[in-house]
Write a protein that holds these residues in place. Structure first.
Motif, PDB file in Angstrom:
ATOM      1  N   PHE A  28       8.886  12.575   3.380  1.00  0.00           N
ATOM      2  CA  PHE A  28       8.422  11.993   2.155  1.00  0.00           C
ATOM      3  C   PHE A  28       9.095  12.695   0.994  1.00  0.00           C
ATOM      4  N   GLY A  29       9.283  14.146   1.180  1.00  0.00           N
ATOM      5  CA  GLY A  29       9.914  14.862   0.120  1.00  0.00           C
ATOM      6  C   GLY A  29      11.577  14.330   0.214  1.00  0.00           C
ATOM      7  N   ARG A  30      11.956  13.674   0.916  1.00  0.00           N
ATOM      8  CA  ARG A  30      13.535  13.258   0.768  1.00  0.00           C
ATOM      9  C   ARG A  30      13.741  12.272  -0.084  1.00  0.00           C
ATOM     10  N   SER A  31      12.920  11.323  -0.440  1.00  0.00           N
ATOM     11  CA  SER A  31      12.769  10.424  -1.207  1.00  0.00           C
ATOM     12  C   SER A  31      12.510  10.613  -2.780  1.00  0.00           C
ATOM     13  N   PRO A  32      13.521  10.668  -3.574  1.00  0.00           N
ATOM     14  CA  PRO A  32      13.032  11.102  -5.134  1.00  0.00           C
ATOM     15  C   PRO A  32      12.009  10.122  -5.712  1.00  0.00           C
ATOM     16  N   SER A  33      12.134   8.815  -5.276  1.00  0.00           N
ATOM     17  CA  SER A  33      11.563   7.774  -5.666  1.00  0.00           C
ATOM     18  C   SER A  33       9.731   7.942  -5.401  1.00  0.00           C
ATOM     19  N   SER A  34       9.797   8.184  -4.037  1.00  0.00           N
ATOM     20  CA  SER A  34       8.592   8.433  -3.366  1.00  0.00           C
ATOM     21  C   SER A  34       7.818   9.632  -4.161  1.00  0.00           C
ATOM     22  N   ILE A 275      -0.498   0.949 -18.137  1.00  0.00           N
ATOM     23  CA  ILE A 275      -0.533  -0.001 -17.200  1.00  0.00           C
ATOM     24  C   ILE A 275       0.787  -0.058 -16.321  1.00  0.00           C
ATOM     25  N   TYR A 276       1.902   0.076 -17.003  1.00  0.00           N
ATOM     26  CA  TYR A 276       3.213   0.088 -16.267  1.00  0.00           C
ATOM     27  C   TYR A 276       3.438   1.362 -15.487  1.00  0.00           C
ATOM     28  N   LEU A 277       3.273   2.574 -16.048  1.00  0.00           N
ATOM     29  CA  LEU A 277       3.269   3.701 -15.295  1.00  0.00           C
ATOM     30  C   LEU A 277       2.404   3.852 -13.898  1.00  0.00           C
ATOM     31  N   THR A 278       1.308   3.141 -14.182  1.00  0.00           N
ATOM     32  CA  THR A 278       0.280   3.152 -12.967  1.00  0.00           C
ATOM     33  C   THR A 278       0.653   2.386 -11.989  1.00  0.00           C
ATOM     34  N   VAL A 279       1.065   1.137 -12.533  1.00  0.00           N
ATOM     35  CA  VAL A 279       1.512   0.180 -11.209  1.00  0.00           C
ATOM     36  C   VAL A 279       2.767   0.826 -10.821  1.00  0.00           C
ATOM     37  N   LEU A 280       3.823   1.142 -11.275  1.00  0.00           N
ATOM     38  CA  LEU A 280       5.037   1.948 -10.771  1.00  0.00           C
ATOM     39  C   LEU A 280       4.594   2.911  -9.925  1.00  0.00           C
ATOM     40  N   GLY A 281       3.957   3.698 -10.111  1.00  0.00           N
ATOM     41  CA  GLY A 281       3.525   5.005  -9.561  1.00  0.00           C
ATOM     42  C   GLY A 281       2.995   4.586  -8.241  1.00  0.00           C
ATOM     43  N   PHE A 282       1.959   3.814  -8.106  1.00  0.00           N
ATOM     44  CA  PHE A 282       1.309   3.253  -6.764  1.00  0.00           C
ATOM     45  C   PHE A 282       2.390   2.437  -5.985  1.00  0.00           C
ATOM     46  N   ASN A 283       3.114   1.573  -6.540  1.00  0.00           N
ATOM     47  CA  ASN A 283       4.211   1.129  -5.657  1.00  0.00           C
ATOM     48  C   ASN A 283       5.023   2.016  -5.189  1.00  0.00           C
ATOM     49  N   LEU A 284       5.591   2.969  -6.025  1.00  0.00           N
ATOM     50  CA  LEU A 284       6.820   4.066  -5.335  1.00  0.00           C
ATOM     51  C   LEU A 284       6.035   4.841  -4.278  1.00  0.00           C
ATOM     52  N   PHE A 285       4.883   5.266  -4.463  1.00  0.00           N
ATOM     53  CA  PHE A 285       4.013   6.023  -3.499  1.00  0.00           C
ATOM     54  C   PHE A 285       3.761   5.196  -2.141  1.00  0.00           C
ATOM     55  N   GLY A 286       3.498   3.918  -2.394  1.00  0.00           N
ATOM     56  CA  GLY A 286       3.118   2.931  -1.155  1.00  0.00           C
ATOM     57  C   GLY A 286       4.574   2.836  -0.551  1.00  0.00           C
ATOM     58  N   ASP A 287       5.462   2.622  -1.179  1.00  0.00           N
ATOM     59  CA  ASP A 287       6.832   2.733  -0.370  1.00  0.00           C
ATOM     60  C   ASP A 287       7.092   3.832   0.416  1.00  0.00           C
ATOM     61  N   GLY A 288       6.936   4.833  -0.242  1.00  0.00           N
ATOM     62  CA  GLY A 288       6.993   6.235   0.633  1.00  0.00           C
ATOM     63  C   GLY A 288       6.266   6.186   1.774  1.00  0.00           C
ATOM     64  N   LEU A 289       5.046   5.811   1.613  1.00  0.00           N
ATOM     65  CA  LEU A 289       3.983   6.071   2.802  1.00  0.00           C
ATOM     66  C   LEU A 289       4.732   4.860   4.061  1.00  0.00           C
ATOM     67  N   ARG A 290       5.002   3.860   3.415  1.00  0.00           N
ATOM     68  CA  ARG A 290       5.550   2.614   4.342  1.00  0.00           C
ATOM     69  C   ARG A 290       6.652   3.317   5.299  1.00  0.00           C
ATOM     70  N   ASP A 291       7.522   3.946   4.750  1.00  0.00           N
ATOM     71  CA  ASP A 291       8.624   4.610   5.374  1.00  0.00           C
ATOM     72  C   ASP A 291       8.312   5.615   6.258  1.00  0.00           C
ATOM     73  N   ILE A 292       7.164   6.269   6.041  1.00  0.00           N
ATOM     74  CA  ILE A 292       6.809   7.328   6.934  1.00  0.00           C
ATOM     75  C   ILE A 292       5.923   6.687   8.168  1.00  0.00           C
ATOM     76  N   LEU A 293       5.048   5.918   7.677  1.00  0.00           N
ATOM     77  CA  LEU A 293       4.020   5.450   8.661  1.00  0.00           C
ATOM     78  C   LEU A 293       4.392   4.264   9.561  1.00  0.00           C
TER      79      LEU A 293
END
Length: 300
Positions: A28-34, A275-293
């Protein structure tokens, strides 16, 4: 000897779990966006938890009136400016964070509670059960979710609670589709066949073998759906079918603020940025979880 073996087995499992957690954290830490998404989500949660202590004018979120400060631009006294009632926008945006978190968690939680059992039942049992469940799901998926939610809210009446109910009703089919495909692939796996061979009941197989193997995609989808659910609720508030002023809610604030554009731009900009920052944050976080899980979806 038996006790010693059990202790050794527990220690090995504990060590393996720690190694897996360290690997997940490293990946997870390897991805700056995550990491950016994680930082935004943590910030969102902290603001939601400590909002009443952060907001300098908490009473402004309850509809207080101070017309002497009406539509003041951002300044030291009011970081985000004030609205048409003289309320501090920073306080209202901060306190609206808790509302948005509650809305998102409720929508995603209700959709998961409805969709996951139906998806598991459809994928594992198949036959008539699968046909009925999936045809009902297809009916819901055939209509755009926001359009169906608008129709439901129009029937129930405007309000944030009715908006949550409407969005939950249209949100669950996505979980049915996701879990049904996963359960369909798992039901003929050797470990499931072995459980059947030793006489395990269907309920035990579903609870011990099928559901745990579906948790990774469910967690990923739920994390990404949080931002979308908050955005959908804000959309209902924007068109007047969600939260009603003076309740602090980002969509309702933007709905009122649009009539004051462009001269009093700060009124709409800061709730929209939240709204923008919240949606962006959850999308980037979800992308990181998807790459791991979900290694199959890892894009490197």
């Amino acid at each position: 000897m038996s006790l010693a073996l059990r202790r050794a087995s527990f220690a090995e499992r504990h060590a393996a779990s720690l190694r897996q957690l360290r690997f997940f954290a490293w990946s997870f830490g390897r991805s700056p966006s995550s990491m950016l998404g994680l930082a935004i989500v943590l910030g969102f949660l902290l603001v939601a938890a400590f909002g009443p202590w952060i907001a300098p004018y908490p009473l402004d979120a309850e509809g207080a009136m101070n017309l002497g400060n009406r539509l003041k631009p951002p300044a030291a006294a009011h970081w985000f400016g004030t609205d048409e009632m003289g309320n501090d926008l920073f306080s209202r945006v901060v306190l609206a964070t808790r509302t948005s978190l509650w809305v998102g968690l409720t929508i995603v939680g209700m959709a998961t509670v409805i969709g996951v059992p139906l998806g598991i039942a459809a994928g594992y049992f198949g036959g008539v059960a699968r046909a009925v469940i999936m045809r009902v799901t297809d009916v819901f998926l055939s209509v755009p979710g926001i359009v169906l939610a608008l129709a439901i809210v129009a029937a129930l009446g405007p309000g944030i609670l009715n908006g949550i109910i409407a969005l939950s009703i249209v949100w669950w089919p996505g979980y049915v589709r996701l879990v049904e495909a996963k359960a369909l692939a798992l039901r003929n796996e050797p470990f499931v066949e072995a459980a059947r061979a030793v006489g395990a009941s269907n309920l035990r197989i579903l609870a011990v073998h099928i559901l745990p193997n579906c948790t990774s995609p469910i967690i990923v989808k739920a994390s990404m759906d949080m931002g979308l659910a908050i955005l959908a609720a804000a959309s209902l508030g924007f068109i007047g079918l969600g939260a009603k002023p003076p309740a602090p809610e980002w969509g309702a604030m933007i709905s009122v603020a649009r009539t004051y554009m462009p001269n009093w731009w700060w009124y709409a900009v800061f709730p929209g940025l939240a709204i923008y920052l919240t949606v962006l944050g959850f999308n980037l976080f979800g992308d990181g979880l998807r790459d791991i899980l979900d290694p199959k979806s890892n894009r490197g």
